[in-house]
Design a protein around this motif. Structure first.
Motif, short mmCIF file in Angstrom:
data_model
loop_
_atom_site.label_atom_id
_atom_site.label_comp_id
_atom_site.label_asym_id
_atom_site.label_seq_id
_atom_site.Cartn_x
_atom_site.Cartn_y
_atom_site.Cartn_z
N LEU A 94 29.68 -56.53 -17.54
CA LEU A 94 29.08 -57.56 -16.68
C LEU A 94 28.73 -57.01 -15.31
N MET B 45 20.00 -57.21 -19.00
CA MET B 45 20.92 -58.28 -18.63
C MET B 45 21.21 -58.20 -17.14
N GLU B 46 21.18 -59.33 -16.46
CA GLU B 46 21.43 -59.35 -15.03
C GLU B 46 22.91 -59.06 -14.73
N LYS B 47 23.13 -58.24 -13.71
CA LYS B 47 24.50 -57.91 -13.32
C LYS B 47 25.22 -59.14 -12.78
N ASP C 218 24.24 -55.05 -21.78
CA ASP C 218 24.38 -55.73 -23.06
C ASP C 218 24.48 -54.67 -24.16
N GLY D 205 25.36 -62.22 -20.18
CA GLY D 205 25.47 -62.22 -18.73
C GLY D 205 26.16 -63.42 -18.12
N ARG E 211 25.85 -69.47 -14.65
CA ARG E 211 26.27 -68.08 -14.82
C ARG E 211 27.76 -67.93 -15.09
N GLY F 177 25.64 -54.98 -15.82
CA GLY F 177 24.51 -55.58 -16.54
C GLY F 177 24.22 -54.91 -17.87
#
Length: 201
Positions: A170, A1-3, A175, A115, A96, A173
């Motif tokens: 978050l 997952m993107e930060k 999950d 995210g 986002r 990143g």
């Protein structure tokens, strides 16, 4: 997952209350379990006309908002069925962060797991942010998760609350899978010990 740390971008105004998950991603797009490719179906029934062409009146089709990364929406966003495809579609489109006065619980939880930062603000704060968003591409909004602040184009600041654990996830990143993998050494140690103690299994 993107930060998720800081996000500065165009905020699209969606002044509609009770936006349900069927509006976010219609049932026709639920045949896949892939998280990619769903952006084209985001708000499909509102974005496209019956002949398949774009509806020029829908906010995300307007030139100023085609690359919006923030959505400022009406009350009770994400209500309806619990489909996780809804945050997948938002993320695949490029959204986002969603700002509203309230969210349906399941949608709210699914955002964090994918995210997306859902932010709850007061009605007065939403009205101000909605006004900022209506200025189009010339008015960017900045969201700082670490500081828990939203900064408007005129320098106004809106502070927001967030659960510390969700904030941590978050920012890093993490999950559900990544959180589990953080315990990989402990899990491996347990499995080794269990195998030794129950060799018959």
């Amino acid at each position: 997952m993107e930060k998720f740390n800081r996000l500065t971008g165009v905020a699209a105004p969606l002044a509609v209350v009770n936006v349900d998950t069927d509006m976010i991603i219609p049932k026709d797009y639920l045949k896949t379990i892939k998280r990619t490719g769903l952006g084209k179906g985001l708000f499909a029934e509102a974005r496209y006309l019956d002949d398949g062409s774009e509806n020029p009146d829908f906010v995300l089709n307007k030139p100023a908002y085609r690359n919006a990364q923030i959505l400022v929406a009406g009350d009770n966003f994400g209500c309806g069925s619990s489909r996780e495809h809804a945050p997948w579609a938002l993320l695949d489109f490029g959204i986002r962060c969603v700002i509203s006065t309230s969210f349906a619980d399941i949608f709210y939880n699914n955002c964090f797991k994918n995210g997306i930062l859902p932010i709850v603000v007061t009605q007065d704060e939403l009205d101000k942010l909605m006004d900022d968003a209506r200025r189009g591409a010339n008015a960017t909004v900045s969201v700082d998760l670490e500081a828990q602040e939203i900064r408007g184009p005129d320098g106004g600041v809106v502070r927001f609350d967030i659960d510390p654990f969700r904030k941590h996830c978050l920012l890093n990143g993490l999950d559900d899978i990544a959180l589990t993998l953080e315990k990989a050494d402990a899990i491996s140690t347990y499995e080794t010990r269990a195998a030794e103690n129950r060799a018959w299994l």
